[in-house]
Design a protein around this motif. Structure first.
Motif, mmCIF file in Angstrom:
data_model
loop_
_atom_site.group_PDB
_atom_site.id
_atom_site.type_symbol
_atom_site.label_atom_id
_atom_site.label_comp_id
_atom_site.label_asym_id
_atom_site.label_seq_id
_atom_site.Cartn_x
_atom_site.Cartn_y
_atom_site.Cartn_z
ATOM 1 N N HIS A 88 -9.628 0.928 2.822
ATOM 2 C CA HIS A 88 -8.933 -0.223 2.238
ATOM 3 C C HIS A 88 -9.668 -1.521 2.524
ATOM 4 C CE1 HIS A 88 -6.031 2.981 3.152
ATOM 5 N NE2 HIS A 88 -5.514 2.689 1.977
ATOM 6 N N ASP A 140 -7.499 -0.758 -2.778
ATOM 7 C CA ASP A 140 -7.329 0.681 -2.612
ATOM 8 C C ASP A 140 -7.674 1.386 -3.919
ATOM 9 O OD1 ASP A 140 -6.510 3.246 -2.016
ATOM 10 O OD2 ASP A 140 -4.632 2.623 -1.062
ATOM 11 N N HIS A 184 1.769 5.928 -2.379
ATOM 12 C CA HIS A 184 1.687 6.381 -0.996
ATOM 13 C C HIS A 184 1.928 5.200 -0.059
ATOM 14 C CE1 HIS A 184 -2.352 4.939 -1.938
ATOM 15 N NE2 HIS A 184 -2.613 4.850 -0.649
ATOM 16 N N HIS A 230 1.558 3.032 3.624
ATOM 17 C CA HIS A 230 0.440 2.600 4.457
ATOM 18 C C HIS A 230 0.905 2.249 5.862
ATOM 19 C CE1 HIS A 230 -1.415 1.977 0.437
ATOM 20 N NE2 HIS A 230 -2.473 2.437 1.075
ATOM 21 N N ASP A 290 -3.841 5.336 5.388
ATOM 22 C CA ASP A 290 -2.915 6.006 4.483
ATOM 23 C C ASP A 290 -1.947 6.852 5.293
ATOM 24 O OD1 ASP A 290 -3.839 5.087 2.028
ATOM 25 O OD2 ASP A 290 -5.479 6.539 2.019
HETATM 26 MN MN MN Z 1 -4.138 3.749 0.533
#
Ligand code: MN
Ligand code: MN
Ligand code: ZN
Ligand code: ZN
Lengths: 126, 126
Positions: B25, B73, B79, B81, B92
């Motif tokens: 990221h 990302d 999803h 974090h 993640d």
């Molecule tokens: Mn991610």
DNA sequence: TCCCTTATTAGTAATCGTTACGATTATTAT
DNA sequence: ATAATAATCGTAACGATTACTAATAAGGGA
């Protein structure tokens, strides 16, 4: 002996009062505008400095929503927030439910998405 | 006939490739540093502009964590974090679980808190 | 291939929310 | 009241991001 390194000022007291009453999650600029009537010579820097102090004291919390301004909340209890993508207003969600469908049933806002961020200490730093 | 208003450039292609491979990221500045070797004359503005284009194209997503920099990302699937309060790294969380206790069981990071933000259209704007 | 349109680039200036500074004022302990 | 020093206001500085501009280059059509 002074346990508290902070002194009491009318400005900081007023900022806290506004945040305890106002549930609209105002920005520093919003608070500045509200106080200008009572404190005509108020400096925007004073608002920012006191907001940081109040956060440090655990009396308020700072909320960031990826927008230009930070928002401030006099409610420090754990609760979720809802942001309107149209008017950008920030609302409280009383519900602690995790399922987005269930949360939807508790509010009249149209919920489209949810972002979860977890904070802590990573395995490398442990 | 060109359906796409965008042209293909080595710079934008490389930015996307970095984000598809790199799971850390990275920030715009991180990406800029990585590309400087291959593109010595690269401008930081070019990185920012292309990141915005890639977000608009739905190929990447922008993440903000209330810190100074935005993170990017290459994974656009939904999803959660995890952010380390010490080293500020962004990880993640594969788990979609909602209960923080259950999430804790799926990772070696020490989870201390979770913030949920819901987005949509408020009842006033509906 | 060459030409033309115009998206993209590098370089730099500007933006703007926030923070830092410095002289003055106000709070608080003694 | 006095002294020590937070806090204030006004202003300058900061820093991540965006905007501007002239030069460059992608790519469609002849
Ligand atoms: Mn991610
Ligand atoms: Mn709230
Ligand atoms: Zn709205
Ligand atoms: Zn860490």
């Amino acid at each position: 002996m002074n346990e508290n390194k902070y002194r009491n000022t009318k400005q900081r007291e007023q900022i806290l009062n506004i945040l305890l009453k106002d549930k609209s999650h105002p920005t520093a600029s919003d608070i500045y505008d509200k106080m200008k009537v009572q404190f005509p010579d108020l400096s925007l820097g004073t608002v920012y400095r006191n907001l940081n102090i109040l956060v440090e004291q655990g009396k308020i919390q700072k909320l960031d929503f990826g927008s230009t301004y930070d928002h401030y909340d006099g409610n420090c209890c754990y609760h979720s927030h809802f942001v309107c993508r149209q008017c950008k207003k920030v609302y409280d969600l009383g519900c602690i439910e995790d399922d987005i469908e269930k949360v939807q049933q508790t509010t009249n806002h149209k919920i489209e998405s949810c972002l979860k961020k977890y904070y802590g200490v990573c395995e490398n730093c442990l």
